[in-house]
Design an enzyme around this catalytic site. Structure first.
Site, PDB file in Angstrom:
ATOM      1  CE  LYS A 264      -3.406  -9.084   5.471  1.00 32.10           C
ATOM      2  NZ  LYS A 264      -4.550  -8.385   4.854  1.00 32.10           N
ATOM      3  CG  ASP A 269      -3.603  -9.082  -0.598  1.00 34.49           C
ATOM      4  OD1 ASP A 269      -3.932 -10.042  -1.323  1.00 34.49           O
ATOM      5  OD2 ASP A 269      -4.414  -8.420   0.087  1.00 34.49           O
ATOM      6  CE  LYS A 276      -5.312  -6.374  -2.389  1.00 40.47           C
ATOM      7  NZ  LYS A 276      -6.608  -5.892  -1.880  1.00 40.47           N
ATOM      8  CG  ASP A 287      -1.775  -7.015   3.046  1.00 37.83           C
ATOM      9  OD1 ASP A 287      -2.306  -6.282   3.897  1.00 37.83           O
ATOM     10  OD2 ASP A 287      -2.368  -7.955   2.481  1.00 37.83           O
ATOM     11  CG  ASP A 346      -8.231  -8.897  -2.224  1.00 37.63           C
ATOM     12  OD1 ASP A 346      -7.127  -9.029  -1.676  1.00 37.63           O
ATOM     13  OD2 ASP A 346      -8.649  -7.817  -2.692  1.00 37.63           O
ATOM     14  CD  GLU A 348      -5.030 -11.231   1.967  1.00 38.67           C
ATOM     15  OE1 GLU A 348      -6.070 -10.951   1.344  1.00 38.67           O
ATOM     16  OE2 GLU A 348      -4.304 -10.357   2.485  1.00 38.67           O
ATOM     17  NE  ARG A 350     -11.712 -11.055   5.907  1.00 40.38           N
ATOM     18  CZ  ARG A 350     -12.680 -10.186   5.588  1.00 40.38           C
ATOM     19  NH1 ARG A 350     -13.953 -10.491   5.767  1.00 40.38           N
ATOM     20  NH2 ARG A 350     -12.367  -9.008   5.082  1.00 40.38           N
TER      21      ARG A 350
HETATM   22  N1  BES Z   1      -4.712  -6.156   2.382  1.00 42.19           N
HETATM   23  C1  BES Z   1      -6.057  -5.846   2.070  1.00 42.19           C
HETATM   24  C2  BES Z   1      -6.602  -4.635   2.810  1.00 42.19           C
HETATM   25  C3  BES Z   1      -5.933  -3.315   2.552  1.00 42.19           C
HETATM   26  C4  BES Z   1      -6.507  -2.399   1.685  1.00 42.19           C
HETATM   27  C5  BES Z   1      -4.772  -2.952   3.225  1.00 42.19           C
HETATM   28  C6  BES Z   1      -5.900  -1.186   1.464  1.00 42.19           C
HETATM   29  C7  BES Z   1      -4.168  -1.716   3.000  1.00 42.19           C
HETATM   30  C8  BES Z   1      -4.745  -0.822   2.118  1.00 42.19           C
HETATM   31  C9  BES Z   1      -6.963  -7.037   2.384  1.00 42.19           C
HETATM   32  O1  BES Z   1      -6.382  -8.280   2.254  1.00 42.19           O
HETATM   33  C10 BES Z   1      -8.094  -6.988   1.417  1.00 42.19           C
HETATM   34  O2  BES Z   1      -7.854  -7.182   0.262  1.00 42.19           O
HETATM   35  N2  BES Z   1      -9.306  -6.729   1.900  1.00 42.19           N
HETATM   36  C11 BES Z   1     -10.448  -6.665   1.081  1.00 42.19           C
HETATM   37  C12 BES Z   1     -11.542  -7.467   1.753  1.00 42.19           C
HETATM   38  C13 BES Z   1     -12.725  -7.699   0.886  1.00 42.19           C
HETATM   39  C14 BES Z   1     -12.374  -8.642  -0.247  1.00 42.19           C
HETATM   40  C15 BES Z   1     -13.813  -8.290   1.736  1.00 42.19           C
HETATM   41  C16 BES Z   1     -10.843  -5.202   0.948  1.00 42.19           C
HETATM   42  O3  BES Z   1     -10.709  -4.450   1.903  1.00 42.19           O
HETATM   43  O4  BES Z   1     -11.246  -4.814  -0.154  1.00 42.19           O
HETATM   44 ZN    ZN Z   2      -4.350  -8.357   2.520  1.00 47.47          ZN
HETATM   45 MN    MN Z   3      -6.496  -9.056   0.297  1.00 47.71          MN
END
Ligand code: BES
Ligand code: ZN
Ligand code: MN
Length: 496
Positions: A264, A269, A276, A287, A346, A348, A350
């Site tokens: 990834k 992000d 966010k 990210d 968010d 994204e 996956r």
């Molecule tokens: N890049 C983030 C995950 C992340 C969080 C990486 C903290 C490093 C530190 C990912 O794209 C994300 O935003 N995930 C969301 C998923 C949710 C919307 C289902 C999350 O973990 O809140």
């Molecule tokens: Zn992300």
């Molecule tokens: Mn995200």
């Protein structure tokens, strides 16, 4: 820091710091012959100092003793390896901590001695750890620092010579260079390291290491049906890139295995329209750490003579907001025809992995491993510094856990709980891109499993590992380079 290899006598070498490894038994330091001779030369002061300070030679604990003219070496630094068995990770922690201590004490020249047994393994670990421990990201130090005292820097590190030591040091350097590349990429700001720049950096790695490279832009992605990564990249002023590198072994130890590694690489992000909050966005230049780890590992395979064919796929896009950006409620079609309902822009990572994995599965690989800073939920589950491993194949999972153990990267296997598939079942499409509150890291993994195309597949959620605020033996603050070492130890047998 310049690394050289030479024979030297610890009793007579003139140096700012002399580093000697030391193991422990029953919580007591075990003096080697070399350390005992030094102790005699300084009139028993070293033993006294170690006992006064309760020095136990624990793994990664060093003891710096100023010789005050009693020895040509100005300082003796004992590098605690800990108790038996001596592993590469223990040696890396020992030497990494000792080399940082030498640097922080202002040493310009450092001599590093190897243990009498396992000296080849130790030389590789020492070179790797010395380079990683002294890593700094200084690209953007500017004018305002000109009046500060110059940063402390070791100029020459001399590792003691012996049979096969030169090759071992070269391997250690190759490993360290790979992790340095990963860290550098993840420390770069997103304004510099965007998807097009990532492709340029991959191109440079390919040229330097004789790798094949194909870089797909939006037109190629469109014609291949990569509707998921295209949607994620649409809100950005900078186009997404699917970057495909191939390492083909040459030489005698060529195997017939072909392995896919997928990263990834969201260069920033924001969360998109599911934006966010301030705090959550702060570190999102990192990210892309999964993609960076994949590129870092690829950069070392030629030097380490990896026997397997390796296909690397880096899914690079920037998740931004604009009139073009994708939205909650949109329905995307991934490269394998699976339709995806967007609940959160968010989630994204996956999405880009979906197209990356399907593309990778078509390259003749026998198994696939993806690395992604995928979910905050994995950090809730495992805490900082532990990677979550998901896999649909037990032997593959066991091999990866073994590699992570050798690499010293903490990893814990998580379940792919079938029942939780209900949480991502689609309403108007096949699957939804988020599965609600419970088991967030698991539903993310279950989502990705739809794109493994029936191959043995493993997913490494590195969201809690890619950056650190707490420096350790050979990992300073900032990007850690996590995953690069596990990949190298997985792909190159005996690299450990
Ligand atoms: N890049 C983030 C995950 C992340 C969080 C990486 C903290 C490093 C530190 C990912 O794209 C994300 O935003 N995930 C969301 C998923 C949710 C919307 C289902 C999350 O973990 O809140
Ligand atoms: Zn992300
Ligand atoms: Mn995200």
């Amino acid at each position: 820091m310049n690394i050289q290899i030479a024979q030297f006598d610890p009793l007579s070498v003139e140096t700012d710091a002399l580093i000697l490894p030391i193991t422990s038994a029953d919580k007591k330091p075990m003096f080697t012959a070399a350390i005992s001779e030094i102790d005699v030369a300084v009139g028993g002061e070293l033993t006294r100092f170690a006992s006064d300070t309760n020095y136990a030679a624990k793994r990664g604990a060093s003891l710096a003793y100023a010789t005050a003219g009693r020895l040509p070496a100005r300082r003796v630094i004992l590098a605690g390896v800990g108790a038996e068995p001596v592993t590469s990770e223990n040696l890396r922690r020992a030497y990494g901590a000792a080399v940082s201590a030498a640097r922080d004490a202002g040493a310009k020249s450092v001599h590093l001695a190897l243990p009498e047994t396992n000296s080849v393994q130790a030389a590789e670990a020492a070179a790797e750890a010395a380079l990683l421990a002294t890593y700094r990201f200084t690209t953007y130090y500017g004018k305002a620092r000109a009046e500060d005292p110059p940063l402390k820097e070791i100029e020459n590190l001399t590792i003691s010579d012996g049979p096969d030591i030169a090759a071992a040091v070269a391997r250690g350097q190759a490993r360290a260079n790979a992790i340095t590349l990963t860290r550098d990429l993840a420390n770069e700001p997103a304004s510099v390291l965007h998807p097009v720049e990532m492709a340029a950096r991959a191109q440079a790695v390919a040229e330097a290491n004789d790798l094949e490279i194909t870089i797909l832009g939006p037109a190629e992605m469109e014609s291949m049906g990569m509707g998921a990564i295209l949607a994620v990249g649409k809100g950005s002023a900078i186009e997404p890139r699917m970057i495909h590198l191939v390492y083909r072994p040459n030489g005698a130890n060529k195997s017939d295995r072909s392995i896919g590694i997928v990263g990834k690489c969201i260069t920033f992000d924001t969360g998109g329209y599911s934006i966010k909050p301030y705090e959550g966005m702060l570190e999102m230049k990192g990210d892309m750490a999964g993609g960076a780890a994949v590129l870092g590992a690829m950069s070392a395979l030629r030097a380490l003579d990896c026997p397997h064919t390796v296909h690397a796929v880096i899914c690079a896009a920037e998740n931004m907001i604009s009139g073009e950006a994708f939205r909650p409620g949109d329905i995307l079609t991934a490269m394998n025809g699976v339709t995806i309902e967007i609940l959160s822009t968010d989630a994204e990572g996956r999405l880009v992995l979906a197209d990356g994995l399907v593309y990778c599965s078509k390259q003749g690989v026998q198994e696939m491993i993806d690395l992604a800073t995928l979910t905050g939920a994995i950090v809730v589950a495992l805490g900082d510094g532990t990677c979550g491993l998901f896999a649909n194949d037990d032997p593959l999972a066991d091999r990866i856990l073994a590699a992570a153990g050798a690499a010293g990267e903490r990893m814990w296997r998580m379940p792919l709980t079938e029942e939780l598939n209900d949480q991502i079942r689609g309403e108007v499409g096949d699957i939804k891109n988020t599965g609600g509150r419970g088991g967030g890291a698991i539903t993310a993994a279950l989502f990705i499993k739809h794109f493994a195309e029936g191959l043995p597949w493993a997913h490494l959620d590195i969201a809690g590992c890619n950056r650190t605020t707490k420096p350790s033996a050979y990992t300073p603050k900032g990007a850690t380079g996590w995953g690069t070492r596990t990949l190298i130890d997985y792909l190159v047998p005996g690299a450990e």
